[in-house]
Scaffold this motif. Structure first.
Motif, PDB file in Angstrom:
ATOM      1  N   UNK A  28       0.641  -1.186  -0.076  1.00 46.31           N
ATOM      2  CA  UNK A  28      -0.046   0.128   0.001  1.00 46.31           C
ATOM      3  C   UNK A  28       0.662   1.358   0.097  1.00 46.31           C
ATOM      4  N   UNK A  29       2.181   1.087   0.385  1.00 48.61           N
ATOM      5  CA  UNK A  29       2.853   2.376   0.236  1.00 48.61           C
ATOM      6  C   UNK A  29       3.868   2.617  -0.832  1.00 48.61           C
ATOM      7  N   UNK A  30       3.634   1.654  -1.873  1.00 48.54           N
ATOM      8  CA  UNK A  30       4.278   1.779  -2.875  1.00 48.54           C
ATOM      9  C   UNK A  30       3.502   2.947  -3.803  1.00 48.54           C
ATOM     10  N   UNK A  31       4.553   3.667  -4.429  1.00 50.61           N
ATOM     11  CA  UNK A  31       4.187   4.845  -5.028  1.00 50.61           C
ATOM     12  C   UNK A  31       3.282   4.288  -6.453  1.00 50.61           C
ATOM     13  N   UNK A  32       2.381   5.505  -6.746  1.00 50.97           N
ATOM     14  CA  UNK A  32       1.657   5.299  -7.955  1.00 50.97           C
ATOM     15  C   UNK A  32       0.876   4.196  -8.252  1.00 50.97           C
ATOM     16  N   UNK A  33       0.715   3.532  -9.379  1.00 45.93           N
ATOM     17  CA  UNK A  33       0.166   2.456  -9.584  1.00 45.93           C
ATOM     18  C   UNK A  33       0.667   1.057  -9.117  1.00 45.93           C
ATOM     19  N   UNK A  34       1.903   1.092  -8.524  1.00 48.24           N
ATOM     20  CA  UNK A  34       2.602   0.036  -8.198  1.00 48.24           C
ATOM     21  C   UNK A  34       1.983  -0.589  -7.087  1.00 48.24           C
ATOM     22  N   UNK A  35       1.169   0.008  -6.277  1.00 49.21           N
ATOM     23  CA  UNK A  35       0.300  -0.494  -5.270  1.00 49.21           C
ATOM     24  C   UNK A  35      -0.798  -1.240  -5.735  1.00 49.21           C
ATOM     25  N   UNK A  36      -1.126  -1.113  -7.062  1.00 52.02           N
ATOM     26  CA  UNK A  36      -2.403  -1.951  -7.540  1.00 52.02           C
ATOM     27  C   UNK A  36      -1.841  -3.140  -8.186  1.00 52.02           C
ATOM     28  N   UNK A  37      -0.617  -3.149  -8.801  1.00 48.00           N
ATOM     29  CA  UNK A  37      -0.093  -3.999  -9.454  1.00 48.00           C
ATOM     30  C   UNK A  37       0.721  -5.062  -8.819  1.00 48.00           C
ATOM     31  N   UNK A  38       1.277  -4.592  -7.648  1.00 49.01           N
ATOM     32  CA  UNK A  38       2.440  -5.650  -6.925  1.00 49.01           C
ATOM     33  C   UNK A  38       1.469  -6.382  -5.948  1.00 49.01           C
ATOM     34  N   UNK A  39       1.467  -7.796  -6.056  1.00 44.93           N
ATOM     35  CA  UNK A  39       0.820  -8.635  -5.152  1.00 44.93           C
ATOM     36  C   UNK A  39       1.568  -8.597  -3.744  1.00 44.93           C
ATOM     37  N   UNK A  40       0.609  -8.746  -2.518  1.00 40.44           N
ATOM     38  CA  UNK A  40       1.556  -8.973  -1.482  1.00 40.44           C
ATOM     39  C   UNK A  40       2.269 -10.217  -1.514  1.00 40.44           C
ATOM     40  N   UNK A  41       1.596 -11.266  -2.077  1.00 36.21           N
ATOM     41  CA  UNK A  41       2.436 -12.498  -2.200  1.00 36.21           C
ATOM     42  C   UNK A  41       3.906 -12.301  -2.859  1.00 36.21           C
ATOM     43  N   UNK A  42       3.824 -11.453  -4.099  1.00 37.31           N
ATOM     44  CA  UNK A  42       5.077 -11.116  -4.672  1.00 37.31           C
ATOM     45  C   UNK A  42       6.162 -10.393  -3.903  1.00 37.31           C
ATOM     46  N   UNK A  43       5.702  -9.636  -2.991  1.00 39.22           N
ATOM     47  CA  UNK A  43       6.612  -8.922  -2.194  1.00 39.22           C
ATOM     48  C   UNK A  43       7.156  -9.944  -0.872  1.00 39.22           C
ATOM     49  N   UNK A  44       6.113 -10.834  -0.550  1.00 37.89           N
ATOM     50  CA  UNK A  44       6.506 -11.757   0.507  1.00 37.89           C
ATOM     51  C   UNK A  44       7.462 -12.635  -0.010  1.00 37.89           C
ATOM     52  N   UNK A  45       7.280 -13.058  -1.446  1.00 36.09           N
ATOM     53  CA  UNK A  45       8.104 -13.994  -1.984  1.00 36.09           C
ATOM     54  C   UNK A  45       9.500 -13.489  -2.063  1.00 36.09           C
ATOM     55  N   UNK A  46       9.662 -11.929  -2.651  1.00 34.21           N
ATOM     56  CA  UNK A  46      10.970 -11.600  -2.900  1.00 34.21           C
ATOM     57  C   UNK A  46      11.701 -11.256  -1.573  1.00 34.21           C
ATOM     58  N   UNK A  47      11.151 -10.932  -0.325  1.00 30.00           N
ATOM     59  CA  UNK A  47      11.617 -11.136   0.783  1.00 30.00           C
ATOM     60  C   UNK A  47      12.246 -12.357   1.254  1.00 30.00           C
ATOM     61  N   UNK A  48      11.198 -13.371   1.382  1.00 32.83           N
ATOM     62  CA  UNK A  48      11.568 -14.622   1.659  1.00 32.83           C
ATOM     63  C   UNK A  48      13.099 -15.175   0.857  1.00 32.83           C
TER      64      UNK A  48
END
Length: 163
Positions: A28-48
């Motif tokens: 939700x903090x991502x700028x612009x339309x990124x917050x609507x494009x990036x899935x939370x599971x993608x961010x979680x995958x990237x971190x893990x």
């Protein structure tokens, strides 16, 4: 719980649910339309997987520089150990799957075998043979494997979830 992932709870809240909630907040903090494009599971995958990739590189260094193992063997051992950790963390925290682990582990084994042959041995070893330093070869192979593995984990291995 038969066949499911044990719940790692903290004050009655499942750690997987807390992890997902945190990923939703960060997305939700991502700028612009990124917050609507990036899935939370993608961010979680990237971190893990960023974490487990670091584990992979540490193990690779230990096996290659510390023990002097040949590059393909060092890549293989580090890869298997790191991807085992990735499976456990993604299943419990990121995709929060409660499907039977056996079939998922089987699908995951097929995916990492394909990934290993194509990207780790294929790209990683080829780049090393072409003269690229083995850490850089592994990082280049890691970029390729990230796209493949996220897709497989989200839409094949953990398809029972609403990631």
């Amino acid at each position: 719980m038969t066949g499911g992932t044990p719940t790692l709870s903290d004050n009655g809240r499942d750690l997987g649910a807390r992890f997902h909630d945190l990923m939703e907040v960060v997305v939700g903090w991502l700028p612009g339309r990124l917050s609507r494009v990036v899935a939370p599971s993608f961010l979680g995958f990237a971190l893990i997987n960023g974490f487990t990739f670091g584990v992979d590189l540490l193990l690779l260094t230990a096996f290659r520089s510390g023990l002097g193992l040949p590059v393909p063997l060092a890549f293989t051992i580090a890869y298997v150990l790191a991807f085992g950790l990735s499976f456990v963390l993604n299943r419990a925290l990121n995709f929060r799957s409660h499907a039977p682990v056996g079939p998922q582990a089987g699908l995951y084994a097929v995916a990492i075998t394909i990934n290993y042959l194509a990207f780790i041995l294929g790209v990683g070893s080829a780049l090393t043979e072409l003269g690229l330093q083995y850490h850089l070869s592994r990082i280049a192979a890691g970029a390729c494997e990230a796209a493949f593995m996220y897709s497989v984990m989200r839409w094949v291995v953990f398809r029972d979830t609403k990631a």
